[in-house]
Design a protein around this motif. Structure first.
Motif, PDB file in Angstrom:
ATOM      1  N   ARG A  68      33.364  34.197  15.682  1.00 32.90           N
ATOM      2  CA  ARG A  68      34.194  33.450  14.740  1.00 32.90           C
ATOM      3  C   ARG A  68      34.320  31.996  15.171  1.00 32.90           C
ATOM      4  NH1 ARG A  68      38.164  35.323  10.916  1.00 32.90           N
ATOM      5  NH2 ARG A  68      39.399  33.544  10.170  1.00 32.90           N
ATOM      6  N   ALA A  69      34.447  31.761  16.474  1.00 35.06           N
ATOM      7  CA  ALA A  69      34.588  30.395  16.974  1.00 35.06           C
ATOM      8  C   ALA A  69      33.342  29.568  16.668  1.00 35.06           C
ATOM      9  CB  ALA A  69      34.861  30.412  18.470  1.00 35.06           C
ATOM     10  N   HIS A  70      32.164  30.170  16.870  1.00 40.38           N
ATOM     11  CA  HIS A  70      30.906  29.472  16.582  1.00 40.38           C
ATOM     12  C   HIS A  70      30.797  29.177  15.083  1.00 40.38           C
ATOM     13  CE1 HIS A  70      26.197  29.620  16.642  1.00 40.38           C
ATOM     14  NE2 HIS A  70      26.659  28.407  16.425  1.00 40.38           N
ATOM     15  N   ALA A  71      31.099  30.173  14.254  1.00 39.53           N
ATOM     16  CA  ALA A  71      31.013  29.998  12.805  1.00 39.53           C
ATOM     17  C   ALA A  71      31.997  28.940  12.321  1.00 39.53           C
ATOM     18  CB  ALA A  71      31.273  31.328  12.102  1.00 39.53           C
ATOM     19  N   ALA A  72      33.207  28.964  12.869  1.00 39.48           N
ATOM     20  CA  ALA A  72      34.223  27.994  12.448  1.00 39.48           C
ATOM     21  C   ALA A  72      33.816  26.576  12.832  1.00 39.48           C
ATOM     22  CB  ALA A  72      35.579  28.356  13.066  1.00 39.48           C
ATOM     23  N   GLN A  73      33.276  26.413  14.042  1.00 40.08           N
ATOM     24  CA  GLN A  73      32.884  25.074  14.472  1.00 40.08           C
ATOM     25  C   GLN A  73      31.695  24.555  13.660  1.00 40.08           C
ATOM     26  OE1 GLN A  73      34.677  23.124  16.776  1.00 40.08           O
ATOM     27  NE2 GLN A  73      33.408  21.669  15.651  1.00 40.08           N
ATOM     28  N   ARG A  74      30.715  25.436  13.381  1.00 34.90           N
ATOM     29  CA  ARG A  74      29.573  25.044  12.560  1.00 34.90           C
ATOM     30  C   ARG A  74      30.050  24.665  11.155  1.00 34.90           C
ATOM     31  NH1 ARG A  74      24.161  26.776  12.118  1.00 34.90           N
ATOM     32  NH2 ARG A  74      24.048  26.638  14.389  1.00 34.90           N
ATOM     33  N   THR A  75      30.976  25.431  10.618  1.00 29.92           N
ATOM     34  CA  THR A  75      31.518  25.158   9.288  1.00 29.92           C
ATOM     35  C   THR A  75      32.257  23.829   9.262  1.00 29.92           C
ATOM     36  OG1 THR A  75      31.699  27.519   8.771  1.00 29.92           O
ATOM     37  CG2 THR A  75      33.081  26.007   7.496  1.00 29.92           C
ATOM     38  N   LEU A  76      33.093  23.606  10.259  1.00 29.46           N
ATOM     39  CA  LEU A  76      33.850  22.355  10.318  1.00 29.46           C
ATOM     40  C   LEU A  76      32.920  21.155  10.412  1.00 29.46           C
ATOM     41  CD1 LEU A  76      36.471  20.784  10.494  1.00 29.46           C
ATOM     42  CD2 LEU A  76      36.515  21.237  12.966  1.00 29.46           C
ATOM     43  N   THR A  77      31.891  21.259  11.242  1.00 26.66           N
ATOM     44  CA  THR A  77      30.911  20.174  11.359  1.00 26.66           C
ATOM     45  C   THR A  77      30.284  19.850  10.005  1.00 26.66           C
ATOM     46  OG1 THR A  77      30.393  20.741  13.661  1.00 26.66           O
ATOM     47  CG2 THR A  77      28.726  19.490  12.435  1.00 26.66           C
ATOM     48  N   THR A  78      29.941  20.892   9.270  1.00 25.78           N
ATOM     49  CA  THR A  78      29.305  20.720   7.960  1.00 25.78           C
ATOM     50  C   THR A  78      30.248  20.057   6.969  1.00 25.78           C
ATOM     51  OG1 THR A  78      28.053  22.759   8.393  1.00 25.78           O
ATOM     52  CG2 THR A  78      28.057  21.913   6.128  1.00 25.78           C
ATOM     53  N   LEU A  79      31.457  20.576   6.864  1.00 25.35           N
ATOM     54  CA  LEU A  79      32.411  20.035   5.900  1.00 25.35           C
ATOM     55  C   LEU A  79      32.806  18.603   6.251  1.00 25.35           C
ATOM     56  CD1 LEU A  79      34.831  23.031   5.139  1.00 25.35           C
ATOM     57  CD2 LEU A  79      32.577  22.501   4.206  1.00 25.35           C
ATOM     58  N   GLN A  80      32.951  18.334   7.527  1.00 23.53           N
ATOM     59  CA  GLN A  80      33.320  16.982   7.941  1.00 23.53           C
ATOM     60  C   GLN A  80      32.210  15.998   7.596  1.00 23.53           C
ATOM     61  OE1 GLN A  80      34.839  16.735  11.909  1.00 23.53           O
ATOM     62  NE2 GLN A  80      35.269  14.550  11.777  1.00 23.53           N
ATOM     63  N   PHE A  81      30.952  16.419   7.767  1.00 26.94           N
ATOM     64  CA  PHE A  81      29.843  15.538   7.397  1.00 26.94           C
ATOM     65  C   PHE A  81      29.936  15.161   5.920  1.00 26.94           C
ATOM     66  CE2 PHE A  81      25.850  15.464   5.058  1.00 26.94           C
ATOM     67  CZ  PHE A  81      25.380  14.216   5.479  1.00 26.94           C
ATOM     68  N   PHE A  82      30.110  16.146   5.042  1.00 28.25           N
ATOM     69  CA  PHE A  82      30.154  15.845   3.606  1.00 28.25           C
ATOM     70  C   PHE A  82      31.409  15.059   3.233  1.00 28.25           C
ATOM     71  CE2 PHE A  82      26.927  19.158   3.434  1.00 28.25           C
ATOM     72  CZ  PHE A  82      26.054  18.620   2.500  1.00 28.25           C
ATOM     73  N   ALA A  83      32.509  15.343   3.896  1.00 29.98           N
ATOM     74  CA  ALA A  83      33.750  14.629   3.578  1.00 29.98           C
ATOM     75  C   ALA A  83      33.670  13.162   3.963  1.00 29.98           C
ATOM     76  CB  ALA A  83      34.927  15.296   4.289  1.00 29.98           C
ATOM     77  N   GLU A  84      32.976  12.855   5.063  1.00 34.28           N
ATOM     78  CA  GLU A  84      32.957  11.494   5.578  1.00 34.28           C
ATOM     79  C   GLU A  84      31.660  10.745   5.254  1.00 34.28           C
ATOM     80  OE1 GLU A  84      33.800  11.955   9.735  1.00 34.28           O
ATOM     81  OE2 GLU A  84      35.888  12.565   9.376  1.00 34.28           O
ATOM     82  N   SER A  85      30.696  11.408   4.627  1.00 30.61           N
ATOM     83  CA  SER A  85      29.432  10.743   4.292  1.00 30.61           C
ATOM     84  C   SER A  85      29.646   9.737   3.165  1.00 30.61           C
ATOM     85  CB  SER A  85      28.382  11.774   3.877  1.00 30.61           C
ATOM     86  OG  SER A  85      28.816  12.477   2.728  1.00 30.61           O
ATOM     87  N   GLU A  86      28.690   8.822   3.036  1.00 33.61           N
ATOM     88  CA  GLU A  86      28.850   7.724   2.080  1.00 33.61           C
ATOM     89  C   GLU A  86      28.832   8.219   0.639  1.00 33.61           C
ATOM     90  OE1 GLU A  86      26.581   3.643   0.570  1.00 33.61           O
ATOM     91  OE2 GLU A  86      25.994   4.566   2.488  1.00 33.61           O
ATOM     92  N   GLN A  87      29.881   7.867  -0.099  1.00 31.75           N
ATOM     93  CA  GLN A  87      29.971   8.133  -1.533  1.00 31.75           C
ATOM     94  C   GLN A  87      29.894   6.778  -2.240  1.00 31.75           C
ATOM     95  OE1 GLN A  87      31.396  11.197  -3.638  1.00 31.75           O
ATOM     96  NE2 GLN A  87      30.028  12.096  -2.117  1.00 31.75           N
ATOM     97  N   GLY A  88      28.836   6.565  -3.008  1.00 31.21           N
ATOM     98  CA  GLY A  88      28.701   5.277  -3.670  1.00 31.21           C
ATOM     99  C   GLY A  88      27.453   5.218  -4.517  1.00 31.21           C
ATOM    100  N   THR A  89      27.250   4.074  -5.167  1.00 27.93           N
ATOM    101  CA  THR A  89      26.121   3.911  -6.080  1.00 27.93           C
ATOM    102  C   THR A  89      24.859   3.427  -5.382  1.00 27.93           C
ATOM    103  OG1 THR A  89      26.881   1.670  -6.597  1.00 27.93           O
ATOM    104  CG2 THR A  89      27.634   3.454  -8.041  1.00 27.93           C
ATOM    105  N   GLY A  90      24.931   3.202  -4.079  1.00 28.64           N
ATOM    106  CA  GLY A  90      23.750   2.757  -3.344  1.00 28.64           C
ATOM    107  C   GLY A  90      22.668   3.816  -3.324  1.00 28.64           C
ATOM    108  N   ILE A  91      21.412   3.383  -3.308  1.00 30.22           N
ATOM    109  CA  ILE A  91      20.297   4.329  -3.410  1.00 30.22           C
ATOM    110  C   ILE A  91      20.142   5.187  -2.157  1.00 30.22           C
ATOM    111  CG2 ILE A  91      19.011   2.902  -5.041  1.00 30.22           C
ATOM    112  CD1 ILE A  91      17.249   1.984  -2.709  1.00 30.22           C
ATOM    113  N   ASN A  92      20.789   4.811  -1.051  1.00 31.06           N
ATOM    114  CA  ASN A  92      20.684   5.589   0.179  1.00 31.06           C
ATOM    115  C   ASN A  92      21.977   6.317   0.528  1.00 31.06           C
ATOM    116  OD1 ASN A  92      17.965   4.904   0.813  1.00 31.06           O
ATOM    117  ND2 ASN A  92      18.653   2.891   1.503  1.00 31.06           N
ATOM    118  N   ALA A  93      22.872   6.436  -0.407  1.00 32.43           N
ATOM    119  CA  ALA A  93      24.121   7.148  -0.153  1.00 32.43           C
ATOM    120  C   ALA A  93      23.850   8.652  -0.073  1.00 32.43           C
ATOM    121  CB  ALA A  93      25.132   6.854  -1.255  1.00 32.43           C
TER     122      ALA A  93
END
Length: 469
Positions: A68-93
């Motif tokens: 569970r600890a491994h799954a939770a950490q992998r999940t958190l890493t994934t969600l944090q990436f999408f939450a903090e990744s660039e949201q915008g109209t730039g072609i490389n967002a």
């Protein structure tokens, strides 16, 4: 359902599930959680595969494949990436308006291949996100952050914007050219997409959009079986990975005295009947060897086979009985039909095993094969795809789990956003009616408590100790 399996069947399914699960352990960038679309060198990530991975991790914990600890950490890493990744109209967002590009660079997480901001692939990603929040409910810092990021990601998606001025949800958007010209109409994998958009607490679409979508359905009678038509098998599976459609109906299904689960069962039987009838005379098509869907293929070429010129395709959405079909079959698509018609699926899974489609193979069955197209190196199954795909492995793991343990379905039956989407779409009956009853009871209880608290604050002596709730 598992109690009806003989031991050999149970072992075969659990071993196939574990092999397919391993794709999501190995074909990943652990720094950001992105899952490779397919096992080819320098290939990008698929956000749909990421959504499946987030669901697969919860299954992995339940089956003892990962901690569970491994799954939770992998999940958190994934969600944090999408939450903090660039949201915008730039072609490389990475995304915009809460939606994400279909394919992302495995290392940077930026848009790959000038692809579209994809509504359906974002929908599959977000359903996995909601599954994570539904599962990781423990009172610790990691699981609390998972729930917080999950809410942020789901509530950020602007479904109203993705209508693009129509009642129907648009396929996607590109920064160079704007919205794509296509909208989701006709029965397809977008069922889950409409439910997510209807259930949104921030940017919901209205029930009229769902009604507009269902008016584009085609009800057909094929091989004396009536059903809501879609040619490729994956369409009859994708939304069912997460939503238990047994005995719940919208207006369309009430009119036809069916439900979407029964419809997928009928689609499964039609696919088997198509292979038995084999109108195009492909090699090895029979009651045990079937499964026409979106899949990899031998390539775009014409080849004369036994005096017949055959047209073959690369990756394309194959369908039955009206095509396109070039003799290419996908074992994973049969395995993903398991909950619908186990009596025809289990013998076919065993048959694929006998065709040596799992030999020297780390991730379960090969993605696809063509007995008609004979490869240069002979194989009992003819041409065999050299690749594995995340969006093939995910349904294999998840639908075996639904069949054996009802686990993903059970989780998502309790998800308030999925419930809200179903209710807004006009679904009722079965487990949803029971869930609505419990929800109303809880709401009434909460309202009673709040009213009592308000009275007590206004006049503390108004209630005796025995009368306080």
């Amino acid at each position: 359902m598992g109690g009806h399996l003989i031991m050999d069947d149970a072992h075969l399914l659990t071993s196939l599930q574990k092999d397919s699960f391993d794709y999501f352990i190995h074909e990943v960038n652990p720094a950001n959680g992105l899952i490779r679309d397919k096992t080819a060198e320098n290939w990008p990530a698929s956000i749909a595969a990421v959504g499946m991975a987030l669901t697969v991790y919860t299954i992995g914990v339940e089956r003892g494949f990962m901690s569970r600890a491994h799954a939770a950490q992998r999940t958190l890493t994934t969600l944090q990436f999408f939450a903090e990744s660039e949201q915008g109209t730039g072609i490389n967002a990475t995304g915009y308006k809460g939606f994400y590009y279909h394919f992302l660079d495995m290392e940077t997480g930026r848009r790959a291949w000038d692809c579209e901001l994809s509504s359906i692939d974002t929908g599959l990603l977000l359903t996995g996100v909601l599954t994570s929040a539904q599962y990781f409910t423990q009172d610790n810092a990691v699981e609390q952050k998972i729930r917080e990021f999950a809410d942020l990601l789901y509530q950020r998606a602007d479904w109203q914007w993705m209508l693009a001025g129509s009642q129907l949800i648009c396929h996607g958007w590109k920064p160079e050219t704007g919205f794509l010209q296509w909208h989701w109409e006709g029965y397809d994998e977008a069922l889950i997409l409409y439910l997510l958009a209807l259930g949104s607490p921030t940017f919901p679409i209205g029930p009229e959009s769902y009604a507009a979508w269902t008016t584009s359905y085609e009800w057909k009678c094929i091989y004396d079986i009536e059903y809501l038509y879609a040619g490729p098998l994956f369409i009859h599976q994708m939304s069912h990975l997460w939503v238990d459609f047994r005995n719940i109906r919208d207006d369309f299904m009430r009119t036809h005295d069916a439900d979407y689960f029964e419809n997928s069962r009928r689609a499964t039987l039609i696919q088997q009947q198509y292979a038995i009838k084999n109108p195009m005379g492909f090699e090895q098509y029979n009651a045990l060897c079937w499964g026409v869907t979106a899949s990899d293929g031998p390539g775009n070429l014409v080849k004369k086979i036994r005096g017949v010129e055959r047209l073959f395709f690369d990756y394309v959405a194959r369908g039955a009985p009206f095509g396109p079909d070039d003799g290419t079959l996908a074992p994973w698509a049969v395995a993903a039909c398991l909950p619908f018609a186990p009596e025809v699926v289990l013998p076919s899974i065993s048959h694929f095993q006998h065709l040596r489609l799992r030999e020297v193979n780390p991730y379960g069955f090969k993605a696809s094969f063509s007995p008609t197209f004979q490869a240069e190196e002979p194989h009992k199954a003819g041409w065999v795809s050299p690749y594995h795909f995340g969006i093939n492995e995910g349904p294999t793991v998840i639908m075996i789990e639904n069949h054996l343990h009802d686990f993903p379905w059970k989780m998502m039956r309790e998800n308030p956003y999925i419930q809200a989407g179903l209710i807004s779409a006009g679904f009722d009956g079965g487990w949803l009616a029971a869930a609505r009853k419990i929800s109303v009871q809880n709401e009434n209880t909460a309202n009673t408590r709040q009213t009592s608290n308000n009275i007590e604050k206004a006049n503390p002596s108004a209630l005796s100790e025995g009368e306080k709730i």
